[in-house]
Design a protein around this motif. Structure first.
Motif, PDB file in Angstrom:
ATOM      1  N   UNK A   1       0.780  16.334   1.935  1.00  0.00           N
ATOM      2  CA  UNK A   1       1.156  15.299   3.022  1.00  0.00           C
ATOM      3  C   UNK A   1       1.855  14.080   2.754  1.00  0.00           C
ATOM      4  N   UNK A   2       2.120  13.779   1.454  1.00  0.00           N
ATOM      5  CA  UNK A   2       2.800  12.504   1.027  1.00  0.00           C
ATOM      6  C   UNK A   2       4.047  12.252   2.012  1.00  0.00           C
ATOM      7  N   UNK A   3       4.874  13.098   1.883  1.00  0.00           N
ATOM      8  CA  UNK A   3       6.067  12.866   2.925  1.00  0.00           C
ATOM      9  C   UNK A   3       5.553  12.217   4.325  1.00  0.00           C
ATOM     10  N   UNK A   4       4.782  12.943   5.076  1.00  0.00           N
ATOM     11  CA  UNK A   4       4.502  12.390   6.342  1.00  0.00           C
ATOM     12  C   UNK A   4       3.683  11.047   6.296  1.00  0.00           C
ATOM     13  N   UNK A   5       2.722  10.770   5.473  1.00  0.00           N
ATOM     14  CA  UNK A   5       2.099   9.662   5.121  1.00  0.00           C
ATOM     15  C   UNK A   5       3.070   8.484   4.901  1.00  0.00           C
ATOM     16  N   UNK A   6       4.161   8.869   4.019  1.00  0.00           N
ATOM     17  CA  UNK A   6       5.029   7.646   3.778  1.00  0.00           C
ATOM     18  C   UNK A   6       5.934   7.424   5.053  1.00  0.00           C
ATOM     19  N   UNK A   7       6.241   8.181   5.620  1.00  0.00           N
ATOM     20  CA  UNK A   7       7.185   7.980   6.742  1.00  0.00           C
ATOM     21  C   UNK A   7       6.355   7.351   8.035  1.00  0.00           C
ATOM     22  N   UNK A   8       4.993   7.641   8.169  1.00  0.00           N
ATOM     23  CA  UNK A   8       4.084   6.969   8.905  1.00  0.00           C
ATOM     24  C   UNK A   8       4.005   5.397   8.550  1.00  0.00           C
ATOM     25  N   UNK A   9       3.856   5.152   7.222  1.00  0.00           N
ATOM     26  CA  UNK A   9       3.792   3.713   6.469  1.00  0.00           C
ATOM     27  C   UNK A   9       5.092   3.116   6.938  1.00  0.00           C
ATOM     28  N   UNK A  10       6.275   3.769   6.729  1.00  0.00           N
ATOM     29  CA  UNK A  10       7.531   3.131   7.006  1.00  0.00           C
ATOM     30  C   UNK A  10       8.028   2.850   8.269  1.00  0.00           C
ATOM     31  N   UNK A  11       7.461   3.655   9.247  1.00  0.00           N
ATOM     32  CA  UNK A  11       7.675   3.617  10.672  1.00  0.00           C
ATOM     33  C   UNK A  11       6.975   2.502  11.002  1.00  0.00           C
ATOM     34  N   UNK A  12       5.695   2.290  10.716  1.00  0.00           N
ATOM     35  CA  UNK A  12       4.852   1.109  11.167  1.00  0.00           C
ATOM     36  C   UNK A  12       5.443  -0.280  10.642  1.00  0.00           C
ATOM     37  N   UNK A  13       5.902  -0.321   9.417  1.00  0.00           N
ATOM     38  CA  UNK A  13       6.379  -1.539   9.040  1.00  0.00           C
ATOM     39  C   UNK A  13       7.656  -1.692   9.739  1.00  0.00           C
ATOM     40  N   UNK A  14       8.518  -0.681   9.969  1.00  0.00           N
ATOM     41  CA  UNK A  14       9.740  -0.793  10.673  1.00  0.00           C
ATOM     42  C   UNK A  14       9.620  -1.390  12.114  1.00  0.00           C
TER      43      UNK A  14
ATOM     44  N   UNK B   1       0.813  -1.250   0.108  1.00  0.00           N
ATOM     45  CA  UNK B   1      -0.040   0.023   0.045  1.00  0.00           C
ATOM     46  C   UNK B   1       0.936   1.385  -0.054  1.00  0.00           C
ATOM     47  N   UNK B   2       1.994   1.270   0.620  1.00  0.00           N
ATOM     48  CA  UNK B   2       2.817   2.196   0.813  1.00  0.00           C
ATOM     49  C   UNK B   2       3.294   2.700  -0.672  1.00  0.00           C
ATOM     50  N   UNK B   3       3.349   1.938  -1.651  1.00  0.00           N
ATOM     51  CA  UNK B   3       3.721   2.547  -2.983  1.00  0.00           C
ATOM     52  C   UNK B   3       2.713   2.863  -3.799  1.00  0.00           C
ATOM     53  N   UNK B   4       1.471   2.878  -3.141  1.00  0.00           N
ATOM     54  CA  UNK B   4       0.152   3.493  -3.910  1.00  0.00           C
ATOM     55  C   UNK B   4      -0.097   4.788  -3.315  1.00  0.00           C
ATOM     56  N   UNK B   5       0.717   5.284  -2.278  1.00  0.00           N
ATOM     57  CA  UNK B   5       0.627   6.795  -1.971  1.00  0.00           C
ATOM     58  C   UNK B   5       0.908   7.785  -3.136  1.00  0.00           C
ATOM     59  N   UNK B   6       0.127   8.764  -3.227  1.00  0.00           N
ATOM     60  CA  UNK B   6       0.333   9.736  -4.440  1.00  0.00           C
ATOM     61  C   UNK B   6       1.487  10.736  -4.054  1.00  0.00           C
ATOM     62  N   UNK B   7       2.482  10.772  -4.684  1.00  0.00           N
ATOM     63  CA  UNK B   7       3.736  11.504  -4.461  1.00  0.00           C
ATOM     64  C   UNK B   7       3.481  12.885  -4.478  1.00  0.00           C
ATOM     65  N   UNK B   8       2.461  13.244  -5.498  1.00  0.00           N
ATOM     66  CA  UNK B   8       2.238  14.812  -5.770  1.00  0.00           C
ATOM     67  C   UNK B   8       1.152  15.243  -4.446  1.00  0.00           C
ATOM     68  N   UNK B   9       0.588  14.473  -3.755  1.00  0.00           N
ATOM     69  CA  UNK B   9      -0.345  15.068  -2.873  1.00  0.00           C
ATOM     70  C   UNK B   9       0.253  15.796  -1.726  1.00  0.00           C
TER      71      UNK B   9
END
Length: 300
Positions: free
Chosen positions: A161-174, A151-159
């Motif tokens: 808040x993208x950076x914060x949403x991505x970091x949230x996903x990666x932190x949860x995975x980590x 799902x993290x690869x489906x985040x819209x890079x142009x949206x």
């Protein structure tokens, strides 16, 4: 998301050049299309950013100095910081595509001198026993991590808040990976003392492949004896120094066939592969076609 059809090395060393990677936001997402890589795989290399990967289709084989795993579609895993590794697509009727997150561990912790980094990030990023962590979809807890990763690869890079949403996903995975590692039995300590001499010898080969090069020069780059040089390549890279040198020359010849209009004879000379006939013979043995056929097929 970047489309990757090969890798580049920094100053032709063994460390991967990560175009677009910056301290401002130390992360790159890529779609790696392995069937377009020379020899359908990545040569031995390393990078300080950790690598989270998800196999979208096909089967990919990852190898580190201490282990090897095959990853079919739907599986994934983690490559630790500065870990030597190589990968290749397993031949099949399916296109081999891998989705990659490459990011500095500090992206999650906010800095190397923080409590979060010391307690949660560094132990997993640099753990000697965690060169390669495999995630399998048939194991429920690991399947949940894989779902979040996909799902993290489906985040819209142009949206916004993208950076914060991505970091949230990666932190949860980590955190999930760290919890699995803590609950599992402690992995056997993997001796990474060979990393430094191997990287030095690989750097020697990658920077000097275009000149006459022998075992003595390769071993001296470490520096180690000829015997130790052979042992390290055999034990950890599963090849010999001279076979690796030849493969490096052929990989660079592939790059020149794709990126330049130089003749086959010019490329053979530039890559220290002897005459065009010898070059053609070794190229056919390695890739199953002539250099000219490779160029035509790749460009079409």
């Amino acid at each position: 998301m970047n489309i990757a059809r090969g890798i580049e090395l920094i100053d032709s060393s063994g460390e991967e050049l990560l175009a677009g990677f910056s301290a401002e936001f130390p992360h790159i997402a890529s779609r790696a299309e392995l069937d377009f890589y020379p020899s359908c795989g990545a040569p031995w290399h390393w990078h300080r950013p950790v690598e989270l990967f998800y196999i979208e289709s096909g089967t990919l084989e990852y190898t580190t100095p201490n282990e090897q795993h095959s990853f079919p579609a739907g599986s994934g895993g983690l490559i630790g910081s500065n870990v030597l590794h190589t990968s290749r697509a397993v031949p099949s009727n399916d296109e081999t595509v891998t989705l990659l997150h490459l990011f500095a561990p500090e992206l999650l912790s906010g800095g190397a001198d923080t409590r979060i980094h010391e307690r949660y990030i560094r132990p997993l990023a640099d753990a000697p026993g965690a060169e390669l962590i495999a995630l399998r979809p048939e194991i429920p807890r690991e399947a949940a991590i894989l779902d979040t990763l996909r799902a993290s690869f489906e985040l819209d890079e142009g949206a916004f808040g993208y950076e914060l949403r991505l970091r949230e996903c990666l932190t949860g995975i980590w955190l999930s990976l760290w919890e699995l590692a803590r609950e599992a039995q402690s992995p056997a300590h993997r001796d990474r003392s060979a990393d430094a001499p191997l990287k030095a010898m690989l750097r020697c080969i990658h920077t000097r492949f275009a000149e006459p090069l022998g075992i003595d020069q390769i071993a001296a780059a470490a520096p180690v004896s000829r015997r130790v040089c052979f042992r390290l390549f055999r034990q950890h890279l599963h090849t010999t120094p001279l076979d690796y040198l030849t493969d490096c020359r052929l990989q660079n010849a592939c790059r020149m066939l794709l990126q330049t209009d130089k003749s086959v004879t010019q490329i053979a000379y530039a890559c220290c592969l002897g005459s065009s006939s010898y070059f053609g013979k070794r190229f056919r043995e390695r890739f199953g076609c002539s250099p000219a056929q490779f160029r035509r097929m790749a460009r079409s």
